[in-house]
Design an enzyme around this catalytic site. Sequence first.
Site, short mmCIF file in Angstrom:
data_model
loop_
_atom_site.label_atom_id
_atom_site.label_comp_id
_atom_site.label_asym_id
_atom_site.label_seq_id
_atom_site.Cartn_x
_atom_site.Cartn_y
_atom_site.Cartn_z
N GLU A 214 8.01 5.95 -23.22
CA GLU A 214 9.13 5.76 -22.28
C GLU A 214 10.22 6.81 -22.45
O GLU A 214 11.19 6.81 -21.70
CB GLU A 214 9.72 4.35 -22.44
CG GLU A 214 8.73 3.23 -22.18
CD GLU A 214 8.17 3.19 -20.76
OE1 GLU A 214 8.71 3.88 -19.88
OE2 GLU A 214 7.17 2.47 -20.55
N SER B 17 12.21 4.20 -8.95
CA SER B 17 12.48 2.86 -8.42
C SER B 17 13.98 2.67 -8.24
O SER B 17 14.79 3.39 -8.82
CB SER B 17 11.95 1.83 -9.41
OG SER B 17 12.72 1.87 -10.59
N LYS C 282 11.91 -4.49 -6.02
CA LYS C 282 12.97 -5.30 -5.43
C LYS C 282 12.41 -6.41 -4.57
O LYS C 282 13.04 -7.45 -4.38
CB LYS C 282 13.87 -4.38 -4.59
CG LYS C 282 15.30 -4.84 -4.52
CD LYS C 282 16.03 -3.99 -3.51
CE LYS C 282 16.96 -3.02 -4.19
NZ LYS C 282 17.71 -2.21 -3.23
N GLN C 283 11.20 -6.20 -4.03
CA GLN C 283 10.60 -7.21 -3.15
C GLN C 283 9.77 -8.24 -3.91
O GLN C 283 9.24 -9.16 -3.31
CB GLN C 283 9.70 -6.52 -2.11
CG GLN C 283 10.45 -5.62 -1.16
CD GLN C 283 9.51 -4.78 -0.31
OE1 GLN C 283 8.34 -5.09 -0.18
NE2 GLN C 283 10.03 -3.71 0.27
N CYS D 152 0.84 -1.20 0.00
CA CYS D 152 0.00 0.00 0.00
C CYS D 152 0.87 1.25 0.00
O CYS D 152 0.79 2.09 0.88
CB CYS D 152 -0.96 -0.01 1.19
SG CYS D 152 -2.30 1.18 0.99
N SER E 171 2.23 1.67 5.40
CA SER E 171 1.32 0.99 4.48
C SER E 171 0.00 0.65 5.20
O SER E 171 -1.08 0.78 4.62
CB SER E 171 1.96 -0.27 3.92
OG SER E 171 2.36 -1.13 4.96
N HIS F 255 4.63 -3.61 -13.18
CA HIS F 255 5.94 -3.53 -13.82
C HIS F 255 6.44 -4.97 -13.93
O HIS F 255 6.34 -5.73 -12.98
CB HIS F 255 6.89 -2.66 -13.00
CG HIS F 255 8.26 -2.53 -13.60
ND1 HIS F 255 8.48 -2.40 -14.96
CD2 HIS F 255 9.49 -2.50 -13.03
CE1 HIS F 255 9.78 -2.30 -15.18
NE2 HIS F 255 10.41 -2.36 -14.03
#
Lengths: 495, 449
Positions: free
Chosen positions: A391, A416, A111-112, A47, A80, A134
Amino acid sequence: MSRQNYFNTLTMAQKLDQLGRCRFMDRSEFSNGVEKLKGKKVVIVGCGAQGLNQGLNMRDSGLDITYALRADAIEQKRVSYTNATSNGFKVGTYEQLIPTADLVCNLAPDKQHADVVSKVMPLMKKGACLAYSHGFNIVEEGQQIRKDLTVVMVAPKCPGTKVHKEYKRGFGVPTLIAVHRENDPNGDGLEIAKAYAAATGGDRAGVLESSFVAEVKSDLMGEQTILCGMLQTGSLLCFDRMVALGIDRGYASKLVQFGWETITESLKQGGITLMMDRLSNPAKLKAFDLAEELRAMMRPLFKKHQDDIITGAFSTTMMKDWDAGDVNLLGWRAATNDTSFERTPAGDVKIGEQEYYDHAVLMVAMVKAGVELAFECMVEVGMKPESAYYESLHETPLIANLISRKKLYEMNKVISDTAEYGCYLFSHAAVPLLKEWVAKQPADVIGKAYAPGTQQVDNRRLLVVNQAIEGHPVEKVGATLRGYMTAMKQIAVGG
Amino acid sequence: MTAETAPNLADLTLAGVGPGLTLVTGPNGAGKSTAARAWAAHVAGARLLSAESQQAFYEAQLAADEGNFQQGADTSRRVRELVGEAGREHPLFAAFRLEPLWERHYRQLSTGEARKVLLLEAVLAAPPLLILDDPFDGLDRPACAELAAAMVHAAERLPVVVVTGAFRAEELPFAPEAVREVVAVAGRRVSYRGSVAGYLARTAGEGSRRAPPPVEMGSWYEPLDPEVPLVQLVDGCVRYGEQLVFEHLDFTVRAGAHTLIEGPNGSGKSTLLEMLTGDHAQAYSNDLHLFGRRRGSGETVWDIKKNVGVVSARLHRDYRVGGSVEEVVLSGLFDSIGLYQQPATSHRARARAWLDWLELGLMPSAAFRDLSFGQQRLVLIARAAIKVPPLVVMDEPTSGLDADNRRRVLDLVASLCTQRKSTVLMVTHRDDERDWWRQHIAGSILSLR
């Protein structure tokens, strides 16, 4: 987890097919609205900005939304948790919520993803759908998803807060959708992605149907070259050059910090053509020449980044750094915060809107060269001009806005980790590459108004230059796509 | 003074004036705020406080808010950082009842609370010239009295200019002798300079005949079942973390039960109304039925909005898109901010009728953003009313309006209430509007604490 780059497992024909997927969808394709997801359980994992704002939109579209958070985030009432509960959402652990979900939206930080997906997947019910915003985890990390699960992507091309703000207005943000070709067991992945896009309001602003591969490869290229890398490189070099020329440090800092945003506002409205038109004719010709020189110097670097992204060399290097505790990333971040541009606050001077163009011909040239090169490199490896446009040119003003807020620190914090890593990689090569050349530039292309010996303009040369600017493929596709946006709005209402 | 010889507003110099209280007044769109900005720009260190500057400050706080992008909480500045210990000791601090807000982030303040904080901060700065553009707007009654006293006090030491819409005797918050000079403006020129008494004598008996609002153009939607309450909130509760806005609130609105809502700044009036207009996230975590349907049972926010017309400070703040005044009025038919659908010819006729009623003297193609705050507010009121919806929510609708236009809007409220298609919920801080409501509207009054 062992990683096997998904893209590299494809045949050449499949690679080209996936890279070349990009289609601007017709509004009529969304006539079913959110029907496909009506009454279904949608569980969002994470979140943060995207997670919260996409959830707000989907709930306002009549869908059933809950948030699955890690048990410790709930116990410790982390941000979150507060984000979700203060907005009236129900929150639960993975174990409580995932087994009930028909659609799981993975909106945790990139990354998670590997960790989150490996925990969530065993809990998902048979035949459910897993959605991303993504595709790095699927494409670069090669995450394998259970064969009974459908995997889709819905990626709003904007920061999270804007996603909800535009929805509330009755509009939306441009959105990219895709279905992972390895995970579409029931053949209804596209229907789910369309309903998801409609629930976030993306259908009102325009939807591109693309692929996981095209989204990841174009996103990586855009963010590390023109979007973040070029703007960081330009900021550092232009500031240092102005200081060397004896221009007031506060003025130089302000011109750079707010210049990108001001300059790219015209880019947003009318592409490179309008941005160049904001300069006087003599200055426009000068900016064109500078951009040509920059293009020649930087082309090999842009190509190298594109190659490393396509082969997977970039993500392999970066993931090594993840495994090593981000040693490079953190070192580069500290070094960036220590630059003299970053440490010099914007001066208390007034700079008029037009002055940001007139006193920064070199910055205009950098934007032009960077957008065009990134676009060209993407198209050269088989991406569609529409993907390449979004992009590169489309997102440049969004990143420029971050720099105007709190300089490079803010930009690198908000983007990011993947973008930040790529940005440092690019600028560490681009700064030395351009340093000597920038050191030769006079004050009238950076810091002061352009003052050539004569203000006379050769009409024939101006004609040729104008045609070259307008004739670039990014301008052609840009005009069409911006035209779609306007047509969608019927009456153009600029935000 | 004739129009030709009257000084142009922009040339009116306020530089170098000594301490004292000056009132600048005139109808909406006369150029008061434009002139105020010009004066402020001409005096080094001058402070200008207005709806626009409050909006700009809010946006700056929004932009600075890292929580915006990072998954963080509100990082806008806190009240204690804005006014400091010196502010806490200032008499206005207690008078404005700011103590409970000491740790509050700026963005979490209500419109009235934010106004008080910024006013205190401006008074503390003791600038060489203090210009307050419509400072009483959005303040509750005790705060208005305190603020008026504070201005008189401040004017003993520095020049204070208060810009306010054309007013009548009973509307003046100051004792007439406290005002050094009244400057009346019209059509971007000065039409009068002199005492309060002189001004009032001049304007006595003024007040143009106003055309009735075109509410007879009919409701846009099929009538709802009159037996089903429009709104039914049971044991309502809204809180932000530790901060409680209200709890145990039962609130039912049946068709025709027009309700005036009052209460001090920060008592949750706007929050309550936002729950009913689809603009508050915690509507989903409450036992709330709107138009007979439980909130969060699969309806979309647009299903709710189509039944509601709304005008509020928040809508005004959020209405930051380009477009013409006609498009803004038309957007009320689609509940959007900006216009994203092709309107039919009949839609346009309706919008023109509403614009005519406003008598703004503007082309329908005039840019909304170029209008003064008060003119924008009028256009947004037409936007709220154009569909003559089952529920009309007016949160301080007359904010920023001069006396004539305020009456115009009250005419509209009365028309909506009597033609039996709409039910009106209205918030006000003004005594005169409360009295008016009692006299003219067959409805009730809800007081929040």
